[in-house]
Every structure is written in C-alpha cells, then in structure tokens.
Design a protein around this motif. Structure first.
Motif, PDB file in Angstrom:
ATOM      1  N   SER A  61      -9.170  13.774  -2.901  1.00  0.00           N
ATOM      2  CA  SER A  61      -9.062  14.043  -1.471  1.00  0.00           C
ATOM      3  C   SER A  61      -7.809  13.376  -0.912  1.00  0.00           C
ATOM      4  CB  SER A  61     -10.291  13.519  -0.729  1.00  0.00           C
ATOM      5  OG  SER A  61     -10.306  12.098  -0.742  1.00  0.00           O
ATOM      6  N   GLU A  62      -7.431  13.758   0.298  1.00  0.00           N
ATOM      7  CA  GLU A  62      -6.277  13.131   0.946  1.00  0.00           C
ATOM      8  C   GLU A  62      -6.516  11.649   1.191  1.00  0.00           C
ATOM      9  OE1 GLU A  62      -3.550  16.125   3.424  1.00  0.00           O
ATOM     10  OE2 GLU A  62      -5.456  15.687   4.408  1.00  0.00           O
ATOM     11  N   ALA A  63      -7.777  11.255   1.244  1.00  0.00           N
ATOM     12  CA  ALA A  63      -8.097   9.840   1.462  1.00  0.00           C
ATOM     13  C   ALA A  63      -7.855   8.993   0.226  1.00  0.00           C
ATOM     14  CB  ALA A  63      -9.550   9.706   1.899  1.00  0.00           C
ATOM     15  N   ALA A  64      -7.642   9.642  -0.933  1.00  0.00           N
ATOM     16  CA  ALA A  64      -7.526   8.898  -2.188  1.00  0.00           C
ATOM     17  C   ALA A  64      -6.391   7.878  -2.154  1.00  0.00           C
ATOM     18  CB  ALA A  64      -7.330   9.864  -3.353  1.00  0.00           C
ATOM     19  N   LYS A  65      -5.312   8.183  -1.439  1.00  0.00           N
ATOM     20  CA  LYS A  65      -4.171   7.269  -1.414  1.00  0.00           C
ATOM     21  C   LYS A  65      -4.503   5.927  -0.772  1.00  0.00           C
ATOM     22  CE  LYS A  65      -1.815  10.179   1.180  1.00  0.00           C
ATOM     23  NZ  LYS A  65      -2.895  11.031   1.725  1.00  0.00           N
ATOM     24  N   PHE A  66      -5.577   5.880   0.013  1.00  0.00           N
ATOM     25  CA  PHE A  66      -5.964   4.645   0.690  1.00  0.00           C
ATOM     26  C   PHE A  66      -6.838   3.757  -0.190  1.00  0.00           C
ATOM     27  CE2 PHE A  66      -5.081   7.716   4.031  1.00  0.00           C
ATOM     28  CZ  PHE A  66      -4.257   6.983   4.872  1.00  0.00           C
ATOM     29  N   ALA A  67      -7.248   4.251  -1.338  1.00  0.00           N
ATOM     30  CA  ALA A  67      -8.076   3.479  -2.264  1.00  0.00           C
ATOM     31  C   ALA A  67      -7.208   2.977  -3.416  1.00  0.00           C
ATOM     32  CB  ALA A  67      -9.224   4.327  -2.799  1.00  0.00           C
ATOM     33  N   ARG A  68      -7.090   1.688  -3.536  1.00  0.00           N
ATOM     34  CA  ARG A  68      -6.247   1.124  -4.593  1.00  0.00           C
ATOM     35  C   ARG A  68      -6.880   1.273  -5.966  1.00  0.00           C
ATOM     36  NH1 ARG A  68      -4.708  -4.642  -3.206  1.00  0.00           N
ATOM     37  NH2 ARG A  68      -3.367  -3.554  -1.730  1.00  0.00           N
ATOM     38  N   ASN A 174      -7.039   4.168 -11.473  1.00  0.00           N
ATOM     39  CA  ASN A 174      -5.809   3.874 -10.725  1.00  0.00           C
ATOM     40  C   ASN A 174      -5.339   2.435 -10.930  1.00  0.00           C
ATOM     41  OD1 ASN A 174      -3.730   5.005  -9.036  1.00  0.00           O
ATOM     42  ND2 ASN A 174      -4.443   3.698  -7.370  1.00  0.00           N
ATOM     43  N   GLY A 175      -5.564   1.910 -12.124  1.00  0.00           N
ATOM     44  CA  GLY A 175      -5.059   0.578 -12.417  1.00  0.00           C
ATOM     45  C   GLY A 175      -5.469   0.123 -13.796  1.00  0.00           C
ATOM     46  N   LEU A 176      -4.643  -0.707 -14.414  1.00  0.00           N
ATOM     47  CA  LEU A 176      -4.915  -1.214 -15.755  1.00  0.00           C
ATOM     48  C   LEU A 176      -5.796  -2.460 -15.739  1.00  0.00           C
ATOM     49  CD1 LEU A 176      -1.287  -0.733 -17.039  1.00  0.00           C
ATOM     50  CD2 LEU A 176      -3.260   0.332 -18.114  1.00  0.00           C
ATOM     51  N   TYR A 177      -5.812  -3.154 -14.612  1.00  0.00           N
ATOM     52  CA  TYR A 177      -6.607  -4.374 -14.481  1.00  0.00           C
ATOM     53  C   TYR A 177      -7.953  -4.060 -13.837  1.00  0.00           C
ATOM     54  CZ  TYR A 177      -2.765  -7.583 -15.609  1.00  0.00           C
ATOM     55  OH  TYR A 177      -1.761  -8.275 -16.242  1.00  0.00           O
ATOM     56  N   PHE A 341       4.150  12.573  -9.144  1.00  0.00           N
ATOM     57  CA  PHE A 341       3.148  12.471 -10.200  1.00  0.00           C
ATOM     58  C   PHE A 341       2.184  11.317  -9.993  1.00  0.00           C
ATOM     59  CE2 PHE A 341       6.786  10.068 -11.877  1.00  0.00           C
ATOM     60  CZ  PHE A 341       6.200   8.911 -12.374  1.00  0.00           C
ATOM     61  N   ALA A 342       2.459  10.441  -9.019  1.00  0.00           N
ATOM     62  CA  ALA A 342       1.529   9.343  -8.745  1.00  0.00           C
ATOM     63  C   ALA A 342       1.874   8.727  -7.398  1.00  0.00           C
ATOM     64  CB  ALA A 342       1.592   8.281  -9.846  1.00  0.00           C
ATOM     65  N   GLN A 343       0.863   8.127  -6.788  1.00  0.00           N
ATOM     66  CA  GLN A 343       1.085   7.355  -5.570  1.00  0.00           C
ATOM     67  C   GLN A 343       0.012   6.282  -5.488  1.00  0.00           C
ATOM     68  OE1 GLN A 343       0.352  10.887  -5.021  1.00  0.00           O
ATOM     69  NE2 GLN A 343      -1.832  10.401  -5.004  1.00  0.00           N
ATOM     70  N   THR A 344       0.349   5.151  -4.879  1.00  0.00           N
ATOM     71  CA  THR A 344      -0.620   4.070  -4.780  1.00  0.00           C
ATOM     72  C   THR A 344      -0.227   3.141  -3.645  1.00  0.00           C
ATOM     73  OG1 THR A 344      -1.876   2.458  -6.104  1.00  0.00           O
ATOM     74  CG2 THR A 344       0.532   2.432  -6.327  1.00  0.00           C
ATOM     75  N   HIS A 345      -1.152   2.254  -3.296  1.00  0.00           N
ATOM     76  CA  HIS A 345      -0.881   1.176  -2.356  1.00  0.00           C
ATOM     77  C   HIS A 345      -0.883  -0.118  -3.156  1.00  0.00           C
ATOM     78  CE1 HIS A 345      -1.690  -1.906   0.741  1.00  0.00           C
ATOM     79  NE2 HIS A 345      -1.029  -1.092   1.537  1.00  0.00           N
ATOM     80  N   LEU A 346       0.289  -0.737  -3.279  1.00  0.00           N
ATOM     81  CA  LEU A 346       0.437  -1.933  -4.093  1.00  0.00           C
ATOM     82  C   LEU A 346      -0.049  -3.173  -3.348  1.00  0.00           C
ATOM     83  CD1 LEU A 346       4.043  -1.178  -5.394  1.00  0.00           C
ATOM     84  CD2 LEU A 346       1.914  -0.913  -6.696  1.00  0.00           C
ATOM     85  N   THR A 347      -0.272  -4.237  -4.087  1.00  0.00           N
ATOM     86  CA  THR A 347      -0.743  -5.483  -3.500  1.00  0.00           C
ATOM     87  C   THR A 347       0.166  -5.954  -2.371  1.00  0.00           C
ATOM     88  OG1 THR A 347      -1.672  -6.126  -5.637  1.00  0.00           O
ATOM     89  CG2 THR A 347      -1.384  -7.870  -4.005  1.00  0.00           C
ATOM     90  N   TYR A 348       1.475  -5.806  -2.544  1.00  0.00           N
ATOM     91  CA  TYR A 348       2.424  -6.323  -1.557  1.00  0.00           C
ATOM     92  C   TYR A 348       2.917  -5.246  -0.592  1.00  0.00           C
ATOM     93  CZ  TYR A 348       2.154 -10.338  -4.589  1.00  0.00           C
ATOM     94  OH  TYR A 348       1.677 -11.387  -5.324  1.00  0.00           O
ATOM     95  N   ASN A 349       2.355  -4.045  -0.665  1.00  0.00           N
ATOM     96  CA  ASN A 349       2.583  -3.048   0.375  1.00  0.00           C
ATOM     97  C   ASN A 349       1.798  -3.424   1.626  1.00  0.00           C
ATOM     98  OD1 ASN A 349       2.621  -0.250  -1.929  1.00  0.00           O
ATOM     99  ND2 ASN A 349       4.335  -1.231  -0.921  1.00  0.00           N
ATOM    100  N   ARG A 350       2.345  -3.045   2.767  1.00  0.00           N
ATOM    101  CA  ARG A 350       1.587  -3.182   4.006  1.00  0.00           C
ATOM    102  C   ARG A 350       1.274  -1.771   4.510  1.00  0.00           C
ATOM    103  NH1 ARG A 350       0.641  -7.896   5.671  1.00  0.00           N
ATOM    104  NH2 ARG A 350       0.310  -7.302   7.839  1.00  0.00           N
TER     105      ARG A 350
END
Length: 362
Positions: A61-68, A174-177, A341-350
């Motif tokens: 969904s379009e909301a997926a980008k808000f979930a890290r 959406n993450g290796l950790y 091909f990918a998008q995410t919200h990183l730890t240090y993104n605001r």
C-alpha cells in the motif's frame, strides 16, 4: 445478498508487528488503517502489534513507506522477562520447538527499545541469541551481512512487554537486522555531520537488493556541504565528485579520491565522456527542483547506475500530501529512465525518505 455471501466465512486476521518511526506517530493510526489493521497495540518505542486480514497491504500500500520494518507474528509470549526465572532457557527451547524444522537461514534478536540507555534488554537479547544458536544446527548466515535477502530468517524482539518472533525474508521485512535498524555511531571524533550515518545506513540497506559497489566506484554528489556523506564514501574507498555552493569541511582538504566543485549544482556540467557509477542527492529545497537536477545529471550514469535520493517532504500531518508528492517525484524519474526499486525511512531521516533508483536505458 446471495446465499454464498450470507454464508461466507469472516476474514482471517493475522498478527503482525509493524515499526512506524516515532516521527510519524501522529499519523500512525492512518498508516495502520491503510494496512488493514483491525486492531493495534503499541509496543516498545515505535512498534505496533496489529491484526490484519490484508498483510500484503503492509508492503504494497502507499502507507508502506511509513513503516520501517514489519514481521509476521508466528510466536508471541507476553511476559515480564526481567522477573522470570529461567526466561532464556524457556524461550530458547520454545523457539527450537516452533522454528527448528522450518530451517531459518539465520537467527537475529533485537529489542523493542533500541535507543534506550537501559542495557538490560540488549544484554538479554544477546544472551538469548547465544543460547538459541547452541540449540539450532549450524545456520547459513552467522552475521546479518551473510543473509540471502530472499531467504527466511528467524527474527525476534524482546522487551518489557515480552518476546515477539516470526520468520520472513529480510527483503520482505525491509531490513537485515531485527527491527530493521543498523546503529551508526555519530559521536566519533572525526564525524562531520549526521548525514554520514545516513548514507552508511542507506548503503547497508542496499544489500537487500544489490551487492555493494566495488572499491574505486565513482560517485557524483549533489549538495555535498559540509561533507558528512562525502567523508563516509571516501572511507569506503569510493571516488567522489562533490558539488556545492558552500565549501566542504576543511578536514576533507586533499583527501584522495575527492574532486570538489564550488558552484551551484544547476550550473555544473560534467566533461564530455564522463560516466559515473552512482549519484547521491541529499539537497534541501523543493523536491521538484532537486529531482530535476538528479534527472539532468543521471544522463552521465552508466547503465544500471545507482541513484540514492533523499525526498524531503513538508512536515507530515496527513498521508495524502506526502503520497501525492511521492507520486510526482517517482513519475518524473520514471519518465526520465530512472526505475525506483526501493524506498525506506532511515534511522537518521526525519520528514524525508530515502529513494533508490537505477538507470534504465531504452
């Protein structure tokens, strides 16, 4: 209403753990609603335990980008581990019983409060993983970097609310950790800016989709001042052509592999025949303007060249405005031969997202 509709079974709701960064707390309810959450319980720092009949919406969904990060809940154990005798042994034996025959490629355990100064649960997570690894047969991935992004890993999170576990591929999560974050120290004496931590985490995230760039790869960096990202790339033996109207930090003077142009990005023109391996843009200002410069200079990328772009959005008080801006930027990029091909919200993104494109030549 037909008989079949009358007798249709109710939808099956699956438990799922979703991590929504604290900066988006104000819109978390809207995000979870788009993901089909029938209920939600807050856990730890920014985790939500939900029940959903549409788990695909968590990633699509379009909301997926808000979930890290996200994880199906194959096993949950609400408990107070700190007050329980023998918690580690009981938990380890349970994990072996529930997941041993599913043959996870690796087992990684984190905490529900990753930035808490209280070290108890960090120690508990480490000790629990150590005991679990003693019980499981030898695993293919001993470290997070050794994981196959498409193979299933057993991820667990532990906190004062209990133990929460599931199996899923790192790419789907959406993450290796466990939890999705790679901690980057920003307090080192030679740190120029927090942007260095941002590109370090972005490059680690990229392992979900493609191998690391080879040493000596050539980056063009737009809006490089003061040089936090530049410094991180150079430390990885990458070459950098950096452009900015403001000078870089003096500590970067004379660094091997660095070329700096003190000029406006919009005025910069590479020499004829120049080809870069990757482009990096963390410029401030209207996204519609920064993406135009990315598009213009992406013509100097090799086929399959990488673009790491920070999409800066206005303060997010509702989903619609951010989603519309995202659509505009992605549409402009696609029309110019850049494939997201990918998008995410990183730890240090605001109030920003990190987008990953690659060049597609027609």
């Amino acid at each position: 209403m037909t008989d079949s509709e009358t007798n249709a079974a109710p939808p099956t709701h699956r438990p799922w753990l979703v991590r929504i960064p604290e900066i988006f707390e104000g819109i978390a309810d809207s995000v979870l609603q788009q993901m089909g959450a029938a209920s939600s319980t807050r856990l730890g720092q920014d985790y939500y335990l939900i029940k959903t009949a549409t788990p695909a919406a968590i990633r699509q969904s379009e909301a997926a980008k808000f979930a890290r990060w996200n994880l199906p809940m194959d096993h949950t154990w609400p408990c107070n581990a700190q007050k329980m005798d023998g918690f580690i042994e009981k938990a380890a034996q349970t994990l072996l019983k529930k997941f041993g025959e599913r043959n996870p490629q690796g087992i990684f355990i984190g905490t529900l409060q990753p930035t808490s100064p209280d070290k108890y649960y960090k120690g508990l997570a480490s000790n629990l993983r150590g005991r679990v690894l003693q019980l499981f047969p030898k695993l293919a991935a001993a470290t997070v970097e050794e994981q196959d992004p498409t193979a299933e890993t057993l991820f667990c999170l532990v906190g004062k609310e209990g133990l929460f576990c599931g199996m899923q591929s790192p790419r789907a999560s959406n993450g290796l950790y466990a939890g999705g974050s790679k901690y980057i120290d920003q307090d080192a004496p030679d740190t120029i800016s927090r942007a260095g931590a941002k590109i370090a985490e972005a490059l680690h995230y990229l392992l979900l989709y493609r191998p690391s760039l080879k040493e000596g790869s050539h980056w063009i960096e737009l809006g490089a001042c003061p040089g936090g990202m530049t410094s991180e790339l150079l430390a990885r033996n990458q070459r950098v052509t950096a452009i900015d109207r403001a000078p870089l930090d003096k500590r970067l003077d004379g660094r091997p592999g660095l070329k700096f142009f003190l000029e406006d990005v919009a005025a910069f023109q590479p020499r004829a025949g120049t080809l870069y391996d990757a482009l990096l843009c963390d410029m401030n200002g209207p996204p519609e303007e920064s993406i135009e410069q990315v598009i213009r200079l992406s013509r100097f990328l090799k086929t399959g060249g990488l673009v790491v772009y920070t999409l800066k959005v206005p303060r997010i008080d509702a989903l619609d405005e951010a989603n519309e801006l995202f659509r505009v930027i992605v549409s402009m990029s696609k029309a110019a031969g850049l494939r997201l091909f990918a998008q995410t919200h990183l730890t240090y993104n605001r109030h920003e997202f990190t987008l990953f494109f690659e060049t597609v030549r027609k």
